[in-house]
Design an enzyme around this catalytic site. Structure first.
Site, PDB file in Angstrom:
ATOM      1  N   GLY A  23     -60.832  23.032 -18.439  1.00 44.54           N
ATOM      2  CA  GLY A  23     -60.374  23.282 -17.077  1.00 44.54           C
ATOM      3  C   GLY A  23     -60.355  22.046 -16.211  1.00 44.54           C
ATOM      4  N   LEU A  64     -55.038  25.351 -23.802  1.00 49.80           N
ATOM      5  CA  LEU A  64     -55.594  25.199 -22.458  1.00 49.80           C
ATOM      6  C   LEU A  64     -56.750  26.185 -22.358  1.00 49.80           C
ATOM      7  CD1 LEU A  64     -52.270  25.046 -20.443  1.00 49.80           C
ATOM      8  CD2 LEU A  64     -54.017  23.268 -20.478  1.00 49.80           C
ATOM      9  N   ALA A  65     -57.947  25.737 -22.701  1.00 54.32           N
ATOM     10  CA  ALA A  65     -59.089  26.639 -22.767  1.00 54.32           C
ATOM     11  C   ALA A  65     -59.318  27.356 -21.436  1.00 54.32           C
ATOM     12  CB  ALA A  65     -60.334  25.857 -23.177  1.00 54.32           C
ATOM     13  N   HIS A  66     -59.200  26.639 -20.347  1.00 54.07           N
ATOM     14  CA  HIS A  66     -59.344  27.204 -18.991  1.00 54.07           C
ATOM     15  C   HIS A  66     -58.285  26.535 -18.128  1.00 54.07           C
ATOM     16  CE1 HIS A  66     -63.150  28.871 -20.312  1.00 54.07           C
ATOM     17  NE2 HIS A  66     -63.450  27.678 -20.776  1.00 54.07           N
ATOM     18  N   PRO A  67     -57.133  27.151 -17.905  1.00 54.39           N
ATOM     19  CA  PRO A  67     -56.014  26.455 -17.268  1.00 54.39           C
ATOM     20  C   PRO A  67     -56.158  26.194 -15.773  1.00 54.39           C
ATOM     21  CG  PRO A  67     -55.439  28.741 -17.674  1.00 54.39           C
ATOM     22  CD  PRO A  67     -56.776  28.512 -18.321  1.00 54.39           C
TER      23      PRO A  67
END
Length: 198
Positions: free
Chosen positions: A117, A95-98
């Site tokens: 995200g 999850l690069a940007h959750p």
């Protein structure tokens, strides 16, 4: 949903094995340990989301669904991700940007998948009526899903596919396809499938 669609790693790996496989996506070449995971939590919110998600996954798998549901609120508070318990996710989920990620209860995700995200995996119906059955996305291995993409209902995303940012996926995506738009349409190919279709 048949267990054939669920990655074997999602059915059999322990909490530790799943978390360590996620850590290795954030730090390739680094040997995972609990100390390294804990030291990286302040700077990797995706890894913190992974801890919550993996705890939910293992708890739901063992029949402790109520406790898994309670962790949903923790995910919302800590990282701004709404993670429904009951998902089946293979090893190496990133999850690069959750923040803003929303995933429904029945989502099935393969190995080495990356979400940016704001990704949403939603049911087709908010409140199923009569014979309507709520269906959730099935995502293959090595798939990349761009920021704020929405996967609606029981769509199947093939291995090595890429979903562009802000896309709305209403139908299946073939392996190796690159799709973009609303509704999403194929615009190219990537990965090992590219050579097969060329």
């Amino acid at each position: 949903m048949s267990t054939e669609a669920v990655p074997l790693s999602a059915q059999t790996l322990s909490f530790k094995e799943l978390v360590f496989s996620d850590y290795e996506r954030y730090r390739p070449g680094s040997t995972a340990s609990w100390l390294r995971v804990v030291l990286r939590l302040p700077s990797l919110p995706g890894l913190l989301a992974s801890l919550v998600l993996r705890a939910q996954q293992v708890l739901a798998r063992s029949g402790r669904v109520r406790l898994a549901e309670q962790l949903r609120t923790l995910g919302n508070v800590l990282v701004g991700a709404d993670l429904g318990p009951g998902m089946q996710i293979g090893r190496g989920f990133m999850l690069a940007h959750p923040v803003g990620v929303t995933m429904g209860y029945g989502v099935v995700i393969g190995d080495d998948v990356t979400f940016a995200g704001g990704v949403t995996c939603a049911g087709r119906y908010y409140e199923p009526q009569g014979d309507e059955v709520q269906e959730w996305a099935t995502i293959g291995d090595r798939v990349v899903v761009g920021a704020h993409a929405v996967l609606v209902g029981g769509v199947t995303i093939g291995d090595d596919a890429m979903i562009g940012a802000n896309s709305v996926v209403l139908s299946d995506v073939p392996a190796g396809a690159v799709v973009m738009g609303s509704p999403a349409r194929r615009v190219g190919s990537r990965g090992p499938q590219e050579e097969k279709t060329a």
